[in-house]
Design a protein around this motif. Sequence first.
Motif, short mmCIF file in Angstrom:
data_model
loop_
_atom_site.label_atom_id
_atom_site.label_comp_id
_atom_site.label_asym_id
_atom_site.label_seq_id
_atom_site.Cartn_x
_atom_site.Cartn_y
_atom_site.Cartn_z
N PRO A 86 0.82 -1.23 0.00
CA PRO A 86 0.00 0.00 0.00
C PRO A 86 0.85 1.27 0.00
CG PRO A 86 -0.95 -1.61 1.48
CD PRO A 86 0.35 -2.19 1.02
N GLU A 87 2.02 1.22 0.62
CA GLU A 87 2.88 2.41 0.66
C GLU A 87 3.54 2.71 -0.68
OE1 GLU A 87 2.96 -0.22 2.72
OE2 GLU A 87 5.03 -0.72 3.32
N ASP A 88 3.36 1.84 -1.65
CA ASP A 88 3.82 2.13 -3.01
C ASP A 88 2.82 2.98 -3.79
OD1 ASP A 88 5.11 -1.21 -3.14
OD2 ASP A 88 6.27 0.63 -2.87
N THR A 89 1.66 3.20 -3.20
CA THR A 89 0.65 4.03 -3.86
C THR A 89 1.19 5.43 -4.09
OG1 THR A 89 -1.21 2.79 -2.94
CG2 THR A 89 -1.63 5.08 -3.58
N ALA A 90 1.16 5.87 -5.35
CA ALA A 90 1.75 7.16 -5.71
C ALA A 90 1.49 7.43 -7.18
CB ALA A 90 3.25 7.15 -5.46
N VAL A 91 1.79 8.65 -7.58
CA VAL A 91 1.90 8.96 -9.00
C VAL A 91 3.35 8.72 -9.39
CG1 VAL A 91 1.68 10.71 -10.80
CG2 VAL A 91 0.04 10.65 -8.90
N TYR A 92 3.55 7.91 -10.40
CA TYR A 92 4.89 7.56 -10.85
C TYR A 92 5.24 8.36 -12.10
CZ TYR A 92 5.26 3.79 -7.50
OH TYR A 92 5.35 3.08 -6.32
N TYR A 93 6.44 8.95 -12.07
CA TYR A 93 6.90 9.80 -13.16
C TYR A 93 8.14 9.22 -13.81
CZ TYR A 93 3.91 13.38 -11.07
OH TYR A 93 2.84 14.09 -10.57
N CYS A 94 8.14 9.21 -15.11
CA CYS A 94 9.32 8.88 -15.90
C CYS A 94 10.14 10.16 -16.09
CB CYS A 94 8.86 8.33 -17.25
SG CYS A 94 10.15 8.06 -18.45
N ALA A 95 11.46 10.03 -16.02
CA ALA A 95 12.33 11.21 -16.14
C ALA A 95 13.47 10.94 -17.11
CB ALA A 95 12.89 11.57 -14.77
N GLY A 96 13.73 11.89 -17.97
CA GLY A 96 14.81 11.81 -18.94
C GLY A 96 16.04 12.53 -18.43
N GLY A 97 17.14 11.79 -18.36
CA GLY A 97 18.36 12.35 -17.81
C GLY A 97 19.02 13.40 -18.69
N SER A 98 19.90 14.18 -18.06
CA SER A 98 20.65 15.21 -18.77
C SER A 98 22.01 14.70 -19.24
CB SER A 98 20.86 16.43 -17.86
OG SER A 98 19.61 16.95 -17.45
N THR A 99 22.42 13.54 -18.73
CA THR A 99 23.69 12.94 -19.12
C THR A 99 23.51 11.44 -19.31
OG1 THR A 99 24.41 12.44 -16.86
CG2 THR A 99 24.92 14.65 -17.70
N ALA A 100 24.60 10.77 -19.66
CA ALA A 100 24.55 9.33 -19.89
C ALA A 100 24.43 8.53 -18.59
CB ALA A 100 25.79 8.89 -20.66
N MET A 101 24.95 9.07 -17.50
CA MET A 101 24.89 8.37 -16.22
C MET A 101 23.72 8.88 -15.41
SD MET A 101 26.67 5.82 -15.64
CE MET A 101 26.35 5.72 -13.89
N TYR A 102 23.17 8.02 -14.60
CA TYR A 102 21.97 8.35 -13.85
C TYR A 102 22.28 9.16 -12.61
CZ TYR A 102 23.53 4.23 -11.24
OH TYR A 102 24.28 3.32 -10.54
N SER A 103 21.21 9.72 -12.07
CA SER A 103 21.28 10.45 -10.82
C SER A 103 20.06 10.08 -9.99
CB SER A 103 21.29 11.96 -11.09
OG SER A 103 21.10 12.69 -9.89
N SER A 104 20.20 10.15 -8.68
CA SER A 104 19.05 9.90 -7.81
C SER A 104 18.36 11.21 -7.44
CB SER A 104 19.48 9.17 -6.54
OG SER A 104 20.41 9.93 -5.82
N SER A 105 18.87 12.31 -7.95
CA SER A 105 18.28 13.62 -7.68
C SER A 105 17.42 14.06 -8.85
CB SER A 105 19.37 14.67 -7.44
OG SER A 105 18.82 15.97 -7.48
N PRO A 106 16.27 14.66 -8.57
CA PRO A 106 15.45 15.19 -9.66
C PRO A 106 16.20 16.24 -10.50
CG PRO A 106 14.20 15.16 -7.62
CD PRO A 106 15.61 14.82 -7.26
N LEU A 107 17.22 16.86 -9.91
CA LEU A 107 17.98 17.89 -10.62
C LEU A 107 18.78 17.30 -11.78
CD1 LEU A 107 19.29 19.98 -7.59
CD2 LEU A 107 17.31 20.44 -9.06
N GLY A 108 18.96 15.99 -11.77
CA GLY A 108 19.70 15.33 -12.85
C GLY A 108 18.87 15.03 -14.07
N TYR A 109 17.62 15.45 -14.05
CA TYR A 109 16.69 15.12 -15.14
C TYR A 109 16.04 16.37 -15.68
CZ TYR A 109 17.50 10.51 -13.28
OH TYR A 109 18.11 9.36 -12.86
N GLY A 110 16.08 16.50 -16.98
CA GLY A 110 15.54 17.71 -17.59
C GLY A 110 14.17 17.53 -18.21
N TYR A 111 13.72 16.29 -18.28
CA TYR A 111 12.46 16.02 -18.94
C TYR A 111 11.63 15.07 -18.08
CZ TYR A 111 15.11 17.92 -22.79
OH TYR A 111 15.89 18.73 -23.57
N TRP A 112 10.32 15.34 -18.06
CA TRP A 112 9.42 14.57 -17.21
C TRP A 112 8.16 14.20 -17.97
CZ3 TRP A 112 10.83 13.24 -12.26
CH2 TRP A 112 11.98 13.87 -11.77
#
Length: 124
Positions: free
Chosen positions: A88-114
């Motif tokens: 139940p705690e997984d209940t949420a709106v889930y968003y896909c995010a497109g990164g700004s570089t080839a390597m991932y980030s765990s921060s929303p600041l690392g993604y320029g597209y949503w």
Amino acid sequence: QVQLVESGGGLVQTGGSLRLSCAASGRTFSSYAMGWFRQRPGKEREFVAAISYRGRSTAYADSVKGRFTISRDNAKGTVYLQMNSLKPEDTAVYYCAGGSTAMYSSSPLGYGYWGQGTQVTVSS
């Protein structure tokens, strides 16, 4: 113009599974990391999972590790989030995010597209 379109959300019982998809267009998909974030009611947006541009490296939030799997198909321009043993705690709106570089980030600041988000509801 970059577009990210999520699908696959819905209502599921505790212990069930869902597979989210995110179709990307507008840039060279295989050159950028991708991520999934979620926003639970009354909470800030939080990191769920991310994958590097070739899919060789992944990262997960501790809360979903061992239950969720992120993957990508660069030929199809699509990233997936397989969610098993949902709670139940997984209940949420889930968003896909497109990164700004080839390597991932765990921060929303690392993604320029949503994406627009897809609702996942897990009933107890």
